[in-house]
Design a protein around this motif. Structure first.
Motif, PDB file in Angstrom:
ATOM      1  N   GLY A 270       5.571  18.230  16.696  1.00 36.16           N
ATOM      2  CA  GLY A 270       6.238  17.202  17.484  1.00 36.16           C
ATOM      3  C   GLY A 270       6.517  15.960  16.665  1.00 36.16           C
ATOM      4  N   HIS A 271       7.125  14.986  17.327  1.00 35.84           N
ATOM      5  CA  HIS A 271       7.458  13.737  16.647  1.00 35.84           C
ATOM      6  C   HIS A 271       6.287  12.764  16.737  1.00 35.84           C
ATOM      7  CE1 HIS A 271      11.615  14.987  16.189  1.00 35.84           C
ATOM      8  NE2 HIS A 271      11.631  15.310  17.475  1.00 35.84           N
ATOM      9  N   GLY A 272       6.287  11.791  15.866  1.00 36.72           N
ATOM     10  CA  GLY A 272       5.275  10.756  15.892  1.00 36.72           C
ATOM     11  C   GLY A 272       4.179  10.980  14.876  1.00 36.72           C
ATOM     12  N   TYR A 273       3.189  10.106  14.926  1.00 36.56           N
ATOM     13  CA  TYR A 273       2.122  10.104  13.932  1.00 36.56           C
ATOM     14  C   TYR A 273       0.768   9.902  14.591  1.00 36.56           C
ATOM     15  CZ  TYR A 273       6.047   9.394  10.767  1.00 36.56           C
ATOM     16  OH  TYR A 273       7.219   9.530  10.086  1.00 36.56           O
ATOM     17  N   ASP A 274      -0.258  10.404  13.922  1.00 39.18           N
ATOM     18  CA  ASP A 274      -1.640  10.190  14.317  1.00 39.18           C
ATOM     19  C   ASP A 274      -2.410   9.641  13.129  1.00 39.18           C
ATOM     20  OD1 ASP A 274      -1.568  11.096  17.000  1.00 39.18           O
ATOM     21  OD2 ASP A 274      -1.555  13.178  16.291  1.00 39.18           O
TER      22      ASP A 274
ATOM     23  N   LEU B 256       0.859  -1.180   0.000  1.00 44.00           N
ATOM     24  CA  LEU B 256       0.000   0.000   0.000  1.00 44.00           C
ATOM     25  C   LEU B 256       0.891   1.224   0.000  1.00 44.00           C
ATOM     26  CD1 LEU B 256      -2.604  -1.072   2.724  1.00 44.00           C
ATOM     27  CD2 LEU B 256      -2.854  -1.193   0.235  1.00 44.00           C
ATOM     28  N   ARG B 257       0.741   2.095  -0.991  1.00 43.14           N
ATOM     29  CA  ARG B 257       1.588   3.269  -1.083  1.00 43.14           C
ATOM     30  C   ARG B 257       1.242   4.260   0.020  1.00 43.14           C
ATOM     31  NH1 ARG B 257       4.276   3.835  -5.847  1.00 43.14           N
ATOM     32  NH2 ARG B 257       5.517   5.279  -4.606  1.00 43.14           N
ATOM     33  N   GLY B 258       2.266   4.806   0.654  1.00 42.57           N
ATOM     34  CA  GLY B 258       2.064   5.768   1.726  1.00 42.57           C
ATOM     35  C   GLY B 258       2.325   5.165   3.091  1.00 42.57           C
ATOM     36  N   ARG B 259       2.039   5.951   4.130  1.00 38.07           N
ATOM     37  CA  ARG B 259       2.258   5.515   5.507  1.00 38.07           C
ATOM     38  C   ARG B 259       0.917   5.247   6.173  1.00 38.07           C
ATOM     39  NH1 ARG B 259       6.928   9.791   7.590  1.00 38.07           N
ATOM     40  NH2 ARG B 259       8.360   9.426   5.859  1.00 38.07           N
ATOM     41  N   TYR B 260       0.896   4.179   6.962  1.00 44.15           N
ATOM     42  CA  TYR B 260      -0.341   3.778   7.612  1.00 44.15           C
ATOM     43  C   TYR B 260      -0.075   3.347   9.056  1.00 44.15           C
ATOM     44  CZ  TYR B 260      -2.501   3.748   2.997  1.00 44.15           C
ATOM     45  OH  TYR B 260      -2.978   4.126   1.767  1.00 44.15           O
ATOM     46  N   LEU B 261      -1.074   3.551   9.900  1.00 47.13           N
ATOM     47  CA  LEU B 261      -1.048   3.094  11.278  1.00 47.13           C
ATOM     48  C   LEU B 261      -2.083   1.997  11.461  1.00 47.13           C
ATOM     49  CD1 LEU B 261      -0.894   6.457  13.290  1.00 47.13           C
ATOM     50  CD2 LEU B 261       0.874   4.686  13.266  1.00 47.13           C
ATOM     51  N   ALA B 262      -1.741   1.004  12.282  1.00 47.81           N
ATOM     52  CA  ALA B 262      -2.711  -0.029  12.614  1.00 47.81           C
ATOM     53  C   ALA B 262      -3.686   0.517  13.651  1.00 47.81           C
ATOM     54  CB  ALA B 262      -2.005  -1.266  13.163  1.00 47.81           C
ATOM     55  N   GLU B 263      -4.931   0.142  13.528  1.00 48.36           N
ATOM     56  CA  GLU B 263      -5.906   0.478  14.563  1.00 48.36           C
ATOM     57  C   GLU B 263      -5.442  -0.138  15.888  1.00 48.36           C
ATOM     58  OE1 GLU B 263      -8.411   2.380  14.252  1.00 48.36           O
ATOM     59  OE2 GLU B 263      -9.168   2.332  12.189  1.00 48.36           O
ATOM     60  N   ASN B 264      -5.619   0.573  16.988  1.00 48.89           N
ATOM     61  CA  ASN B 264      -5.181   0.043  18.282  1.00 48.89           C
ATOM     62  C   ASN B 264      -6.261   0.170  19.348  1.00 48.89           C
ATOM     63  OD1 ASN B 264      -5.135   2.780  18.715  1.00 48.89           O
ATOM     64  ND2 ASN B 264      -3.020   2.867  19.461  1.00 48.89           N
ATOM     65  N   ASP B 265      -7.518   0.069  18.919  1.00 49.94           N
ATOM     66  CA  ASP B 265      -8.642   0.219  19.841  1.00 49.94           C
ATOM     67  C   ASP B 265      -8.946  -1.050  20.619  1.00 49.94           C
ATOM     68  OD1 ASP B 265      -8.918   2.821  18.921  1.00 49.94           O
ATOM     69  OD2 ASP B 265     -10.334   2.235  17.343  1.00 49.94           O
ATOM     70  N   GLU B 266      -8.248  -2.145  20.305  1.00 51.46           N
ATOM     71  CA  GLU B 266      -8.470  -3.410  20.990  1.00 51.46           C
ATOM     72  C   GLU B 266      -7.185  -3.849  21.695  1.00 51.46           C
ATOM     73  OE1 GLU B 266     -11.272  -5.069  21.172  1.00 51.46           O
ATOM     74  OE2 GLU B 266     -12.446  -3.822  19.796  1.00 51.46           O
ATOM     75  N   PRO B 267      -7.312  -4.511  22.867  1.00 52.94           N
ATOM     76  CA  PRO B 267      -6.108  -5.066  23.501  1.00 52.94           C
ATOM     77  C   PRO B 267      -5.562  -6.209  22.653  1.00 52.94           C
ATOM     78  CG  PRO B 267      -8.069  -5.850  24.613  1.00 52.94           C
ATOM     79  CD  PRO B 267      -8.533  -4.813  23.624  1.00 52.94           C
TER      80      PRO B 267
ATOM     81  N   PRO C 228      -4.565   5.936   7.314  1.00 52.13           N
ATOM     82  CA  PRO C 228      -3.420   6.761   6.900  1.00 52.13           C
ATOM     83  C   PRO C 228      -2.744   7.394   8.107  1.00 52.13           C
ATOM     84  CG  PRO C 228      -5.284   7.164   5.469  1.00 52.13           C
ATOM     85  CD  PRO C 228      -5.803   6.311   6.591  1.00 52.13           C
ATOM     86  N   ALA C 229      -1.420   7.466   8.084  1.00 54.19           N
ATOM     87  CA  ALA C 229      -0.649   8.052   9.182  1.00 54.19           C
ATOM     88  C   ALA C 229      -0.298   9.493   8.838  1.00 54.19           C
ATOM     89  CB  ALA C 229       0.628   7.247   9.424  1.00 54.19           C
ATOM     90  N   VAL C 230      -0.588  10.400   9.753  1.00 50.40           N
ATOM     91  CA  VAL C 230      -0.336  11.819   9.562  1.00 50.40           C
ATOM     92  C   VAL C 230       0.659  12.293  10.607  1.00 50.40           C
ATOM     93  CG1 VAL C 230      -1.375  14.115   9.455  1.00 50.40           C
ATOM     94  CG2 VAL C 230      -2.684  12.123   8.698  1.00 50.40           C
ATOM     95  N   SER C 231       1.701  13.014  10.184  1.00 47.68           N
ATOM     96  CA  SER C 231       2.688  13.538  11.126  1.00 47.68           C
ATOM     97  C   SER C 231       2.023  14.498  12.108  1.00 47.68           C
ATOM     98  CB  SER C 231       3.803  14.277  10.379  1.00 47.68           C
ATOM     99  OG  SER C 231       4.536  13.387   9.580  1.00 47.68           O
ATOM    100  N   ARG C 232       2.390  14.389  13.360  1.00 43.87           N
ATOM    101  CA  ARG C 232       1.847  15.279  14.376  1.00 43.87           C
ATOM    102  C   ARG C 232       2.412  16.683  14.211  1.00 43.87           C
ATOM    103  NH1 ARG C 232       2.768  11.203  19.501  1.00 43.87           N
ATOM    104  NH2 ARG C 232       1.032   9.778  19.032  1.00 43.87           N
ATOM    105  N   GLU C 233       1.562  17.650  14.339  1.00 48.00           N
ATOM    106  CA  GLU C 233       1.989  19.036  14.231  1.00 48.00           C
ATOM    107  C   GLU C 233       2.788  19.430  15.473  1.00 48.00           C
ATOM    108  OE1 GLU C 233       1.703  20.940  11.708  1.00 48.00           O
ATOM    109  OE2 GLU C 233       0.407  19.669  10.480  1.00 48.00           O
TER     110      GLU C 233
END
Length: 221
Positions: A186-190, A38-49, A179-184
């Motif tokens: 600061g470091h990291g992604y949302d 998948l082109r681009g950056r992505y984050l896995a959902e983390n709403d479940e333990p 999709p992963a978006v850079s945090r404004e």
């Protein structure tokens, strides 16, 4: 049968049960090994333990085949047994070889740690007789083979999984991707819908790079 299962595991070292929150659009691709990235950056959902079990094996004496071969072949049988049971709690696994010759590790993803313990203590499953046989061979081998495991139980929201230009992998394939978006500032992604990180064409990729450079020059990353 163990040999056949072992060959299948090496030929297809990743198996994933689609999670309850995986988007329908990715559902048909998730279980398959060798998917297109998948082109681009992505984050896995983390709403479940989630519970993660790492199991490793190391061959210490290659000539003691009768001590380490049965142990190695027991893992594919257990994984096959679990994969057939949708209620076992096993969500997926990945086989990793190395870092040196003679070392193997399996990463297992589970719904919760309690599912792992229930499986380990269930006398009707493949694990108990395999474990009993292993310990007999282990002590008889006097160090011919080594084994280890680590279990990690992670609360919902307590983990982050980032993927760039990758097919759905690991927890990303199980939990679903955003999709992963850079945090404004600061470091990291949302998680977000920023097209800069969901680019699918070369023009969009170039625009994404320019956007990222502009943010870094402005000190916002």
């Amino acid at each position: 049968m163990d040999l056949v299962n072992g060959i299948r595991l090496v030929a297809r070292p990743e198996w994933t049960r689609v999670g309850p929150h995986t988007p329908e659009a990715g559902r048909e691709h998730t279980p398959e090994h060798g998917r297109a990235p998948l082109r681009g950056r992505y984050l896995a959902e983390n709403d479940e333990p989630v519970a993660i079990l790492l199991i490793g094996l190391r061959v210490n004496r290659w000539f003691a085949v009768r001590h380490w071969a049965p142990v190695l072949m027991a893992m594919p049988r257990m994984l096959r047994d679990l994969s057939r049971d949708p209620d076992s709690g096993l969500l997926g696994y990945r086989l990793l070889l190395g870092p040196t010759v003679g070392q193997v590790m399996v990463i297992q993803y589970w719904r919760r740690a309690g599912d792992i313990r229930a499986f380990a203590h269930d006398a009707q499953r493949a694990h108990r007789p395999a474990e009993t046989a292993f310990w007999k061979r282990y002590f008889a081998g006097k160090g011919a083979v080594g084994i280890w495991h680590e279990m990690l139980s992670v609360r919902a929201g307590g983990y982050q999984c980032l993927y760039g230009d990758m097919p759905p992998t690991g927890l990303g394939a199980i939990m679903g991707l955003q999709p992963a978006v850079s945090r404004e500032g600061g470091h990291g992604y949302d998680r977000g819908e920023d097209p800069a990180f969901a680019a699918t064409t070369e023009e969009e990729r170039q625009a994404a790079v320019e956007t990222l450079i502009s943010r870094r020059e402005a000190g916002t990353r």
